[in-house]
Design an enzyme around this catalytic site. Structure first.
Site, PDB file in Angstrom:
ATOM      1  N   GLU A  28      25.827  41.360  74.723  1.00  0.00           N
ATOM      2  CA  GLU A  28      25.025  42.327  73.971  1.00  0.00           C
ATOM      3  C   GLU A  28      24.667  43.556  74.794  1.00  0.00           C
ATOM      4  O   GLU A  28      23.583  43.627  75.353  1.00  0.00           O
ATOM      5  CB  GLU A  28      23.776  41.668  73.380  1.00  0.00           C
ATOM      6  CG  GLU A  28      22.946  40.822  74.310  1.00  0.00           C
ATOM      7  CD  GLU A  28      21.791  40.134  73.576  1.00  0.00           C
ATOM      8  OE1 GLU A  28      21.167  40.759  72.708  1.00  0.00           O
ATOM      9  OE2 GLU A  28      21.521  38.964  73.872  1.00  0.00           O
TER      10      GLU A  28
ATOM     11  N   HIS B 192      19.511  30.547  75.595  1.00  0.00           N
ATOM     12  CA  HIS B 192      19.763  31.165  76.913  1.00  0.00           C
ATOM     13  C   HIS B 192      19.812  30.039  77.949  1.00  0.00           C
ATOM     14  O   HIS B 192      18.785  29.496  78.297  1.00  0.00           O
ATOM     15  CB  HIS B 192      18.619  32.113  77.303  1.00  0.00           C
ATOM     16  CG  HIS B 192      18.593  33.378  76.519  1.00  0.00           C
ATOM     17  ND1 HIS B 192      18.856  34.604  77.091  1.00  0.00           N
ATOM     18  CD2 HIS B 192      18.346  33.625  75.215  1.00  0.00           C
ATOM     19  CE1 HIS B 192      18.764  35.551  76.158  1.00  0.00           C
ATOM     20  NE2 HIS B 192      18.452  34.977  75.014  1.00  0.00           N
TER      21      HIS B 192
ATOM     22  N   GLU C   9      26.208  43.108  69.330  1.00  0.00           N
ATOM     23  CA  GLU C   9      26.356  41.792  69.962  1.00  0.00           C
ATOM     24  C   GLU C   9      27.304  40.904  69.165  1.00  0.00           C
ATOM     25  O   GLU C   9      27.278  40.891  67.927  1.00  0.00           O
ATOM     26  CB  GLU C   9      24.978  41.104  70.040  1.00  0.00           C
ATOM     27  CG  GLU C   9      25.018  39.682  70.599  1.00  0.00           C
ATOM     28  CD  GLU C   9      23.632  39.061  70.736  1.00  0.00           C
ATOM     29  OE1 GLU C   9      22.708  39.498  70.027  1.00  0.00           O
ATOM     30  OE2 GLU C   9      23.485  38.129  71.545  1.00  0.00           O
TER      31      GLU C   9
ATOM     32  N   ASP D  82      24.838  34.084  67.790  1.00  0.00           N
ATOM     33  CA  ASP D  82      23.900  35.193  67.980  1.00  0.00           C
ATOM     34  C   ASP D  82      24.689  36.488  67.767  1.00  0.00           C
ATOM     35  O   ASP D  82      25.841  36.575  68.195  1.00  0.00           O
ATOM     36  CB  ASP D  82      23.390  35.073  69.425  1.00  0.00           C
ATOM     37  CG  ASP D  82      22.261  36.020  69.763  1.00  0.00           C
ATOM     38  OD1 ASP D  82      21.872  36.824  68.904  1.00  0.00           O
ATOM     39  OD2 ASP D  82      21.782  35.949  70.915  1.00  0.00           O
TER      40      ASP D  82
ATOM     41  N   HIS E  72      24.147  36.267  77.464  1.00  0.00           N
ATOM     42  CA  HIS E  72      23.694  34.944  77.892  1.00  0.00           C
ATOM     43  C   HIS E  72      24.640  33.846  77.442  1.00  0.00           C
ATOM     44  O   HIS E  72      25.216  33.922  76.355  1.00  0.00           O
ATOM     45  CB  HIS E  72      22.293  34.661  77.339  1.00  0.00           C
ATOM     46  CG  HIS E  72      22.127  35.014  75.887  1.00  0.00           C
ATOM     47  ND1 HIS E  72      22.115  34.085  74.880  1.00  0.00           N
ATOM     48  CD2 HIS E  72      21.998  36.213  75.259  1.00  0.00           C
ATOM     49  CE1 HIS E  72      21.965  34.688  73.713  1.00  0.00           C
ATOM     50  NE2 HIS E  72      21.909  35.983  73.906  1.00  0.00           N
TER      51      HIS E  72
ATOM     52  N   ASP F 214      19.064  42.012  65.034  1.00  0.00           N
ATOM     53  CA  ASP F 214      19.593  40.957  65.893  1.00  0.00           C
ATOM     54  C   ASP F 214      19.185  39.640  65.239  1.00  0.00           C
ATOM     55  O   ASP F 214      17.995  39.347  65.122  1.00  0.00           O
ATOM     56  CB  ASP F 214      18.982  41.103  67.296  1.00  0.00           C
ATOM     57  CG  ASP F 214      19.611  40.178  68.327  1.00  0.00           C
ATOM     58  OD1 ASP F 214      20.120  39.117  67.938  1.00  0.00           O
ATOM     59  OD2 ASP F 214      19.565  40.510  69.524  1.00  0.00           O
TER      60      ASP F 214
END
Ligand code: CO
Length: 297
Positions: free
Chosen positions: A184, A159, A278, A91, A151, A80
């Site tokens: 995710e 976030h 994700e 992300d 998020h 990640d």
């Protein structure tokens, strides 16, 4: 939007190398540092330390500066990582199954992400997306991890406080055009929730506080200037204060006084294996754009 697109291109480029990097015998430290260097070579910055979470570890694991842990033959490795350009964060995560025995577990999370991508558009509720994710993961006979979420992202804010669940719940947030959202799904053959371990190598600044030690005040100032609230790794801080001991003591005070949020390493509560995929999405009126590009495998 330009910086989000550029950061997304960097993510896609780096992601292409991951399968070559993650091999049995490689050290986690080498893998994390290589990825972080690739990001910087593209004139971008890591938005947070590379997370390498193996098997029953679900999230927030990043190696220490002297870590010797290597990848094992049968590991399930979740990578990640995030890239930011001027605070515009992308992300993303993939899972690599080195034994090849856990194809269904990986597909559960990957297909759940696909379904979420197909579902999200302006006006759709968060719980509706969670329901689709949960249903897809259960189709494969696994459980979603309920206390890990997607998020919303804003500039220099990984976030925003708006969570996108990985299970069915009542809608409480409705997507708007222009939202940047990381989705995710995590799938497991365990209990479907994570618990904290005592280990922490990642922190972020969350507020000010009364600091007794001068070194803590000095470190706080430097961290704020350098990371602007984004998460950072303990292994990134070498040389920020006179000694390593001073850094450790200052970090301890900063956590105690509520200035830093510690990201405890999270493991599956029932010791299940965990998979994760994700993407970061731009929400549009009639769908989404995958800012980090489609997976090419
Ligand atoms: Co994320």
């Amino acid at each position: 939007m330009q910086n989000y697109k550029k950061a997304g291109e960097v993510v896609a480029k780096v992601r292409k190398h991951l399968k070559n990097l993650v091999n049995p015998g490689e050290t986690l430290l080498d893998i994390a540092e290589t990825i972080e260097k690739m990001i910087k070579d593209e004139k971008a910055e890591p938005a947070f330390p590379v997370n390498l979470s193996i098997n029953q570890i679900a999230a927030h694991y990043t190696p220490t500066v002297e870590e010797q842990t290597t990848i094992k033959e049968e590991d399930i490795v979740k990578i990640d990582f995030g890239v930011h350009i001027d605070g515009c964060i992308i992300d993303n995560a993939i899972t690599i199954d080195l034994s090849g025995k856990n194809e269904k577990l990986l597909l559960a999370a990957k297909d759940a992400l696909d379904v979420a991508v197909q579902t999200i558009k302006a006006g759709v509720g968060d719980g509706t997306v969670g329901k689709k994710i949960e249903e897809k993961i259960k189709e494969y006979g696994f459980r979603p991890i309920k206390n890990l979420t997607g998020h919303l992202i804003e500039k220099y804010n990984l976030h925003t406080g708006i969570d996108i669940p990985n299970y069915a719940k009542e809608d409480s947030y409705y997507f708007k055009e222009g939202d940047i959202v990381a989705i995710e799904p995590f799938a497991t053959d365990g209990e479907g929730r994570v618990i904290e371990t005592p280990n922490v190598e990642i922190y972020s600044i969350v507020g000010g506080g009364k600091l007794r030690m001068r070194s803590s005040r000095e470190l706080f100032g430097k961290l704020l200037l350098k990371y602007k609230g984004l998460p950072f790794a303990r292994r990134w801080l070498g040389g920020m204060l006179k000694t390593n001991l001073l850094i450790s003591a200052s970090l301890r005070e900063l956590v105690q006084e509520g200035c830093l949020h510690p990201y405890y390493v999270l493991k599956e509560a029932g010791n299940g294996l965990v998979s994760q995929f994700e993407h970061t999405l731009l929400v549009k009126e009639d769908g989404v754009e995958i800012l980090d590009g489609e997976f090419t495998f």
